[in-house]
Design a protein around this motif. Structure first.
Motif, PDB file in Angstrom:
ATOM      1  N   MET A   1       0.827  -1.207   0.000  1.00 34.76           N
ATOM      2  CA  MET A   1       0.000   0.000   0.000  1.00 34.76           C
ATOM      3  C   MET A   1       0.864   1.261   0.000  1.00 34.76           C
ATOM      4  O   MET A   1       0.511   2.262  -0.644  1.00 34.76           O
ATOM      5  N   ALA A   2       1.993   1.226   0.682  1.00 34.03           N
ATOM      6  CA  ALA A   2       2.911   2.368   0.656  1.00 34.03           C
ATOM      7  C   ALA A   2       3.479   2.567  -0.745  1.00 34.03           C
ATOM      8  O   ALA A   2       3.596   3.709  -1.222  1.00 34.03           O
ATOM      9  N   TYR A   3       3.801   1.466  -1.423  1.00 36.23           N
ATOM     10  CA  TYR A   3       4.279   1.577  -2.803  1.00 36.23           C
ATOM     11  C   TYR A   3       3.184   2.149  -3.704  1.00 36.23           C
ATOM     12  O   TYR A   3       3.464   3.008  -4.553  1.00 36.23           O
ATOM     13  N   ASP A   4       1.958   1.710  -3.513  1.00 37.66           N
ATOM     14  CA  ASP A   4       0.831   2.228  -4.297  1.00 37.66           C
ATOM     15  C   ASP A   4       0.697   3.740  -4.108  1.00 37.66           C
ATOM     16  O   ASP A   4       0.534   4.483  -5.071  1.00 37.66           O
ATOM     17  N   ARG A   5       0.768   4.215  -2.875  1.00 43.34           N
ATOM     18  CA  ARG A   5       0.653   5.655  -2.611  1.00 43.34           C
ATOM     19  C   ARG A   5       1.868   6.412  -3.133  1.00 43.34           C
ATOM     20  O   ARG A   5       1.752   7.542  -3.596  1.00 43.34           O
ATOM     21  N   PHE A   6       3.057   5.784  -3.087  1.00 43.50           N
ATOM     22  CA  PHE A   6       4.257   6.414  -3.643  1.00 43.50           C
ATOM     23  C   PHE A   6       4.082   6.661  -5.136  1.00 43.50           C
ATOM     24  O   PHE A   6       4.372   7.746  -5.636  1.00 43.50           O
ATOM     25  N   VAL A   7       3.605   5.645  -5.843  1.00 41.42           N
ATOM     26  CA  VAL A   7       3.394   5.793  -7.286  1.00 41.42           C
ATOM     27  C   VAL A   7       2.320   6.850  -7.555  1.00 41.42           C
ATOM     28  O   VAL A   7       2.467   7.671  -8.461  1.00 41.42           O
ATOM     29  N   ALA A   8       1.255   6.861  -6.764  1.00 46.29           N
ATOM     30  CA  ALA A   8       0.175   7.827  -6.969  1.00 46.29           C
ATOM     31  C   ALA A   8       0.642   9.264  -6.744  1.00 46.29           C
ATOM     32  O   ALA A   8       0.213  10.178  -7.440  1.00 46.29           O
ATOM     33  N   ILE A   9       1.548   9.472  -5.780  1.00 51.41           N
ATOM     34  CA  ILE A   9       1.994  10.830  -5.463  1.00 51.41           C
ATOM     35  C   ILE A   9       3.149  11.275  -6.356  1.00 51.41           C
ATOM     36  O   ILE A   9       3.157  12.393  -6.865  1.00 51.41           O
ATOM     37  N   CYS A  10       4.109  10.397  -6.570  1.00 51.71           N
ATOM     38  CA  CYS A  10       5.311  10.779  -7.314  1.00 51.71           C
ATOM     39  C   CYS A  10       5.167  10.651  -8.827  1.00 51.71           C
ATOM     40  O   CYS A  10       5.884  11.317  -9.569  1.00 51.71           O
ATOM     41  N   HIS A  11       4.270   9.801  -9.284  1.00 49.17           N
ATOM     42  CA  HIS A  11       4.058   9.610 -10.724  1.00 49.17           C
ATOM     43  C   HIS A  11       2.560   9.610 -11.033  1.00 49.17           C
ATOM     44  O   HIS A  11       2.032   8.613 -11.545  1.00 49.17           O
ATOM     45  N   PRO A  12       1.876  10.716 -10.771  1.00 44.90           N
ATOM     46  CA  PRO A  12       0.409  10.711 -10.919  1.00 44.90           C
ATOM     47  C   PRO A  12      -0.074  10.489 -12.350  1.00 44.90           C
ATOM     48  O   PRO A  12      -1.130   9.891 -12.552  1.00 44.90           O
ATOM     49  N   LEU A  13       0.683  10.935 -13.332  1.00 46.81           N
ATOM     50  CA  LEU A  13       0.246  10.775 -14.717  1.00 46.81           C
ATOM     51  C   LEU A  13       0.446   9.346 -15.223  1.00 46.81           C
ATOM     52  O   LEU A  13      -0.216   8.918 -16.165  1.00 46.81           O
ATOM     53  N   HIS A  14       1.342   8.625 -14.604  1.00 47.10           N
ATOM     54  CA  HIS A  14       1.605   7.239 -15.008  1.00 47.10           C
ATOM     55  C   HIS A  14       0.976   6.224 -14.058  1.00 47.10           C
ATOM     56  O   HIS A  14       1.201   5.026 -14.217  1.00 47.10           O
ATOM     57  N   TYR A  15       0.210   6.704 -13.083  1.00 47.61           N
ATOM     58  CA  TYR A  15      -0.324   5.814 -12.058  1.00 47.61           C
ATOM     59  C   TYR A  15      -1.168   4.684 -12.643  1.00 47.61           C
ATOM     60  O   TYR A  15      -0.989   3.524 -12.298  1.00 47.61           O
ATOM     61  N   SER A  16      -2.063   5.030 -13.551  1.00 48.66           N
ATOM     62  CA  SER A  16      -2.969   4.000 -14.086  1.00 48.66           C
ATOM     63  C   SER A  16      -2.247   2.976 -14.958  1.00 48.66           C
ATOM     64  O   SER A  16      -2.700   1.844 -15.081  1.00 48.66           O
ATOM     65  N   THR A  17      -1.110   3.349 -15.531  1.00 55.01           N
ATOM     66  CA  THR A  17      -0.362   2.375 -16.335  1.00 55.01           C
ATOM     67  C   THR A  17       0.602   1.551 -15.481  1.00 55.01           C
ATOM     68  O   THR A  17       0.925   0.424 -15.841  1.00 55.01           O
ATOM     69  N   LYS A  18       1.053   2.132 -14.364  1.00 49.74           N
ATOM     70  CA  LYS A  18       1.977   1.390 -13.497  1.00 49.74           C
ATOM     71  C   LYS A  18       1.248   0.479 -12.514  1.00 49.74           C
ATOM     72  O   LYS A  18       1.657  -0.654 -12.295  1.00 49.74           O
ATOM     73  N   MET A  19       0.184   0.966 -11.887  1.00 47.72           N
ATOM     74  CA  MET A  19      -0.535   0.186 -10.874  1.00 47.72           C
ATOM     75  C   MET A  19      -1.769  -0.462 -11.509  1.00 47.72           C
ATOM     76  O   MET A  19      -2.903  -0.043 -11.278  1.00 47.72           O
ATOM     77  N   THR A  20      -1.546  -1.493 -12.266  1.00 47.59           N
ATOM     78  CA  THR A  20      -2.644  -2.204 -12.913  1.00 47.59           C
ATOM     79  C   THR A  20      -3.243  -3.220 -11.940  1.00 47.59           C
ATOM     80  O   THR A  20      -2.638  -3.549 -10.921  1.00 47.59           O
ATOM     81  N   GLN A  21      -4.414  -3.721 -12.281  1.00 53.27           N
ATOM     82  CA  GLN A  21      -5.049  -4.749 -11.453  1.00 53.27           C
ATOM     83  C   GLN A  21      -4.192  -6.009 -11.413  1.00 53.27           C
ATOM     84  O   GLN A  21      -4.113  -6.683 -10.385  1.00 53.27           O
ATOM     85  N   GLN A  22      -3.520  -6.312 -12.540  1.00 48.73           N
ATOM     86  CA  GLN A  22      -2.664  -7.492 -12.585  1.00 48.73           C
ATOM     87  C   GLN A  22      -1.474  -7.344 -11.633  1.00 48.73           C
ATOM     88  O   GLN A  22      -1.109  -8.296 -10.930  1.00 48.73           O
ATOM     89  N   LEU A  23      -0.865  -6.143 -11.601  1.00 48.58           N
ATOM     90  CA  LEU A  23       0.263  -5.922 -10.699  1.00 48.58           C
ATOM     91  C   LEU A  23      -0.189  -6.003  -9.244  1.00 48.58           C
ATOM     92  O   LEU A  23       0.491  -6.608  -8.414  1.00 48.58           O
ATOM     93  N   CYS A  24      -1.346  -5.419  -8.938  1.00 45.80           N
ATOM     94  CA  CYS A  24      -1.864  -5.483  -7.562  1.00 45.80           C
ATOM     95  C   CYS A  24      -2.126  -6.925  -7.147  1.00 45.80           C
ATOM     96  O   CYS A  24      -1.762  -7.335  -6.039  1.00 45.80           O
ATOM     97  N   ALA A  25      -2.745  -7.696  -8.045  1.00 48.83           N
ATOM     98  CA  ALA A  25      -3.017  -9.104  -7.741  1.00 48.83           C
ATOM     99  C   ALA A  25      -1.708  -9.872  -7.564  1.00 48.83           C
ATOM    100  O   ALA A  25      -1.594 -10.726  -6.664  1.00 48.83           O
ATOM    101  N   LEU A  26      -0.716  -9.583  -8.380  1.00 45.73           N
ATOM    102  CA  LEU A  26       0.583 -10.239  -8.270  1.00 45.73           C
ATOM    103  C   LEU A  26       1.275  -9.878  -6.957  1.00 45.73           C
ATOM    104  O   LEU A  26       1.851 -10.752  -6.289  1.00 45.73           O
ATOM    105  N   LEU A  27       1.218  -8.604  -6.556  1.00 47.18           N
ATOM    106  CA  LEU A  27       1.830  -8.175  -5.297  1.00 47.18           C
ATOM    107  C   LEU A  27       1.150  -8.832  -4.096  1.00 47.18           C
ATOM    108  O   LEU A  27       1.813  -9.261  -3.145  1.00 47.18           O
ATOM    109  N   VAL A  28      -0.178  -8.933  -4.137  1.00 45.66           N
ATOM    110  CA  VAL A  28      -0.909  -9.575  -3.036  1.00 45.66           C
ATOM    111  C   VAL A  28      -0.619 -11.068  -3.001  1.00 45.66           C
ATOM    112  O   VAL A  28      -0.358 -11.644  -1.934  1.00 45.66           O
ATOM    113  N   ALA A  29      -0.635 -11.717  -4.165  1.00 43.10           N
ATOM    114  CA  ALA A  29      -0.344 -13.151  -4.216  1.00 43.10           C
ATOM    115  C   ALA A  29       1.087 -13.432  -3.766  1.00 43.10           C
ATOM    116  O   ALA A  29       1.340 -14.394  -3.015  1.00 43.10           O
ATOM    117  N   GLY A  30       2.021 -12.600  -4.176  1.00 43.36           N
ATOM    118  CA  GLY A  30       3.403 -12.752  -3.736  1.00 43.36           C
ATOM    119  C   GLY A  30       3.541 -12.581  -2.230  1.00 43.36           C
ATOM    120  O   GLY A  30       4.314 -13.297  -1.577  1.00 43.36           O
TER     121      GLY A  30
END
Length: 191
Positions: free
Chosen positions: A118-147
């Motif tokens: 969740m801290a990484y998610d907020r880091f991406v949202a704050i530091c890279h707001p224009l790329h947030y939707s391309t970096k934090m995809t549902q697949q990446l979130c599912a992979l991070l949770v599964a990992g």
């Protein structure tokens, strides 16, 4: 050769928080109300995230998993403690103790991993707001949770298997309301 009068411990005594009946009743009421509030609050969070389609974004996906883990974490120790108070028993089997210890530490690890994700998610949202939707995809979130689930289970499995190899000979009283590693290590008669 070891002495022949050593016996193996098949169950432990969870001494709890207090031995005085007045304090036990107050502690039972306190822990029951806190447990119910925890479960109800986290269930409401899960329900709100599932029902509202606007909340189907990575931040709330991760929050829903954190709420689920918090429910499981509370359910690992508190019901056994409450049952011990109601039934007037203090025992837990050796396998039950190891199982409880496994799940306590697994959900504790999951809490930590999910907070890091969740801290990484907020880091991406704050530091890279224009790329947030391309970096934090549902697949990446599912992979991070599964990992996180895989790493937490493997980590705790190793510790639990090492604890299972220890032998417990004489004393079986744990001065806690759940099975914890430190008191078990103190009770062990293994080298």
């Amino acid at each position: 050769m070891r002495g022949a009068n050593q016996s193996s411990v098949s169950e432990f005594l969870l001494l709890g928080l207090s031995r005085q009946p007045q304090q036990q009743q107050a502690l039972f009421a306190l822990f029951l109300s806190m447990y119910l509030a925890t479960v109800l609050g986290n269930l409401l969070i899960l329900l709100a995230i599932c029902v509202d389609p606007r909340l189907h974004i990575p931040m709330y996906f991760l929050l829903s998993h954190l709420s689920f883990v918090d429910i499981c974490f509370s359910t690992t120790t508190v019901p056994k403690m409450l049952a011990n108070h109601i039934l007037g028993t203090q025992t837990i089997s050796f396998s039950g103790c190891l199982t409880q210890m496994y799940f306590v530490f697994m959900f504790m690890d999951m809490d930590n991993f999910l907070l890091a994700v969740m801290a990484y998610d907020r880091f991406v949202a704050i530091c890279h707001p224009l790329h947030y939707s391309t970096k934090m995809t549902q697949q990446l979130c599912a992979l991070l949770v599964a990992g996180s689930w895989v790493i937490a289970n493997l980590d705790v499995l190793l510790h639990t298997l090492l604890m299972a190899r220890l032998s417990f000979c004489a004393d079986n009283a744990i001065p806690h309301f759940f099975c914890d590693v430190t008191p078990l290590l103190k009770l062990s008669c293994s080298d």
